[in-house]
Scaffold this motif. Structure first.
Motif, PDB file in Angstrom:
ATOM      1  N   GLY A  96      44.586 -29.911  24.326  1.00 28.07           N
ATOM      2  CA  GLY A  96      45.920 -29.493  23.910  1.00 28.07           C
ATOM      3  C   GLY A  96      46.415 -30.497  22.876  1.00 28.07           C
ATOM      4  N   SER A  97      47.348 -30.074  22.014  1.00 30.57           N
ATOM      5  CA  SER A  97      47.863 -31.056  21.052  1.00 30.57           C
ATOM      6  C   SER A  97      48.702 -32.105  21.767  1.00 30.57           C
ATOM      7  N   PHE A 122      60.994 -31.221  21.402  1.00 32.57           N
ATOM      8  CA  PHE A 122      59.946 -31.170  22.412  1.00 32.57           C
ATOM      9  C   PHE A 122      60.013 -32.405  23.325  1.00 32.57           C
ATOM     10  N   TYR A 125      57.645 -35.842  23.448  1.00 33.22           N
ATOM     11  CA  TYR A 125      57.733 -37.016  22.566  1.00 33.22           C
ATOM     12  C   TYR A 125      58.363 -38.197  23.304  1.00 33.22           C
ATOM     13  N   TYR A 199      54.167 -24.080  16.000  1.00 29.59           N
ATOM     14  CA  TYR A 199      54.692 -22.716  15.783  1.00 29.59           C
ATOM     15  C   TYR A 199      54.621 -22.272  14.324  1.00 29.59           C
ATOM     16  N   SER A 228      47.105 -22.985  21.528  1.00 31.49           N
ATOM     17  CA  SER A 228      47.842 -22.490  22.701  1.00 31.49           C
ATOM     18  C   SER A 228      48.769 -21.319  22.396  1.00 31.49           C
ATOM     19  N   LYS A 229      49.286 -21.233  21.195  1.00 28.49           N
ATOM     20  CA  LYS A 229      50.329 -20.248  20.925  1.00 28.49           C
ATOM     21  C   LYS A 229      49.766 -19.040  20.184  1.00 28.49           C
ATOM     22  N   ILE A 238      43.395 -26.725  24.171  1.00 29.76           N
ATOM     23  CA  ILE A 238      42.783 -27.279  22.956  1.00 29.76           C
ATOM     24  C   ILE A 238      43.751 -27.238  21.771  1.00 29.76           C
TER      25      ILE A 238
HETATM   26  C1  PLP Z   1      53.533 -25.718  22.826  1.00 31.86           C
HETATM   27  C2  PLP Z   1      53.762 -26.928  22.021  1.00 31.86           C
HETATM   28  C3  PLP Z   1      52.705 -27.758  21.664  1.00 31.86           C
HETATM   29  C4  PLP Z   1      51.302 -27.414  22.018  1.00 31.86           C
HETATM   30  O1  PLP Z   1      50.922 -27.926  23.197  1.00 31.86           O
HETATM   31  P1  PLP Z   1      49.404 -27.823  23.647  1.00 31.86           P
HETATM   32  O2  PLP Z   1      49.229 -29.114  24.361  1.00 31.86           O
HETATM   33  O3  PLP Z   1      48.534 -27.725  22.435  1.00 31.86           O
HETATM   34  O4  PLP Z   1      49.329 -26.628  24.523  1.00 31.86           O
HETATM   35  C5  PLP Z   1      52.953 -28.853  20.865  1.00 31.86           C
HETATM   36  N1  PLP Z   1      54.174 -29.110  20.414  1.00 31.86           N
HETATM   37  C6  PLP Z   1      55.217 -28.318  20.714  1.00 31.86           C
HETATM   38  C7  PLP Z   1      56.528 -28.608  20.137  1.00 31.86           C
HETATM   39  C8  PLP Z   1      55.048 -27.217  21.543  1.00 31.86           C
HETATM   40  O5  PLP Z   1      56.094 -26.463  21.861  1.00 31.86           O
END
Ligand code: PLP
Length: 370
Positions: A96-97, A122, A125, A199, A228-229, A238
């Motif tokens: 995931g990021s 988010f 952070y 996004y 993920s999105k 991932i």
């Molecule tokens: C959903 C989201 C991510 C992605 O999270 P993953 O770990 O890749 O699922 C990252 N940054 C923000 C702001 C998000 O809303």
């Protein structure tokens, strides 16, 4: 027990952390309330499900699960580097990021070092900054939008990292190229700027900048993307980042050797080729977003124009109450209390019938005329 209390053994800054509250899983709601037809519009997931090509790749590779993954994800990095027009050395892959956010913070933020971001963004952070004993500072939004000049002005000698999310979760707003370029020109060169573009695929305003166009070997800028999105692979975990090779090399030293599992690697490769699925996703999200906004206007509710796959909506009651009442209707959304909005909810775009059900439930819960 005769050992010193655990509270005295763990690092003191961990006590400050409030655990991340994820969107309620459908399974949990079904169990708690006996609802069988609930819908989840709470975690900005893809309403169409996973990319079919990714699913097929997973099925084809199930029999290899006794093998460790390729630690360097050679093929996926090759594909991504072609896809992005970068060299594989400019890439980092993560579970995931989210994981890449963590790597960046661990690589760059010493105890007491400062991470700068915006208010109402988010939650990871601030959470991940607290986890290393860093100091999280945020700049207020300006007219509900990310204030890039304000961020640039807030930089201090202690600032190590700036996180910016565009389009921003949970406001859905996006900043434009000119503001971004002015910002980039004004931050000191030793400061790492991270542009989280989870996004970005959903944005349809051509004036919204893409980090890819600004990544360079001599600039401390990192772009972050996720499968993920838009690709529907949230459950697989991932995401990837790109930036100067030297920094990516450090992140690679820090990550666990098998952070991206085998199925995630093959699924991501397949998803990258699934242009049909991506097109369908963008169509469903953009038309659903427009439909929900029209309905909100008809109902006289105020919301923020969104470039993402979710909408932030103002309600006239504590958001938590609206969330609870919506749950009883079988519609899972998010109260934005923990994001600092006591009277806002966030809903992500679903399938057309899910969007309609959301609008009907909200109309009923808020006692509006339908
Ligand atoms: C959903 C989201 C991510 C992605 O999270 P993953 O770990 O890749 O699922 C990252 N940054 C923000 C702001 C998000 O809303």
């Amino acid at each position: 027990m005769n050992f010193p209390g655990i509270d005295n053994l763990v690092q003191p800054h961990l006590a400050q952390i409030t655990p991340y509250q994820a969107g309620k899983p459908l399974e949990e709601l079904a169990r708690e309330m006996g609802l069988t037809d609930a819908i989840k519009l709470a975690s900005n997931e893809n309403p169409l499900g996973p990319s079919p090509l990714a699913l097929a790749a997973i099925q084809d590779n199930l029999h290899t699960l006794h093998r460790y993954p390729d630690s360097h994800a050679y093929y996926l990095k090759e594909d991504l580097s072609r896809h992005l027009g970068l060299s594989p050395s400019q890439l980092i892959l993560g579970n995931g990021s989210d994981e890449i956010l963590d790597l960046l913070i661990r690589a760059l933020v010493p105890l007491g070092g400062e991470v700068l971001s915006t208010d109402h963004t988010f939650l990871m952070y601030s959470l991940l900054t607290q986890a290393v004993g860093g100091v999280f500072r945020f700049v207020p939004l300006k007219e509900m939008r990310v204030d890039l000049p304000g961020l640039a002005r807030a930089v201090t000698a202690q600032t190590r990292l700036i996180f910016i999310n565009n389009p921003n979760n949970p406001t859905g707003t996006a900043f434009l190229r000119q503001e971004w370029e002015e910002f980039l020109a004004s931050v000191p060169p030793h400061l790492t700027v991270v542009l989280d573009e989870a996004y970005i695929d959903f944005a349809d305003d051509p004036r919204v900048p893409q980090s890819l166009a600004y990544v360079a070997e001599d600039r401390l800028l990192v772009g972050l993307r996720t499968f993920s999105k838009a690709y529907g692979l949230a459950g697989l975990r991932i995401g990837y980042g790109f930036g100067p090779s030297k920094l990516m090399d450090y992140l690679n030293r820090l990550r666990l050797p098998f952070n991206v599992n085998r199925l995630a690697q093959v699924a991501a490769r397949a998803a990258l080729t699934d242009t049909l699925f991506l097109e369908r996703t963008l169509k469903v999200v953009r038309s659903g977003r427009a439909m929900i906004c029209r309905e909100l206007e008809r109902l006289g509710l105020s919301y923020l124009p969104s470039q993402a796959n979710f909408i932030l909506i103002q309600v006239d009651r504590p958001a938590r109450e609206v969330y609870e009442a919506m749950l009883k209707e079988g519609v899972i959304i998010r109260s934005m209390e923990e994001y600092g909005f006591s009277h806002h909810i966030r809903v992500n775009v679903g399938l057309p019938e899910e969007n309609q059900r959301f609008v009907r439930a909200l109309t009923k819960v808020l006692g509006l005329k339908g």
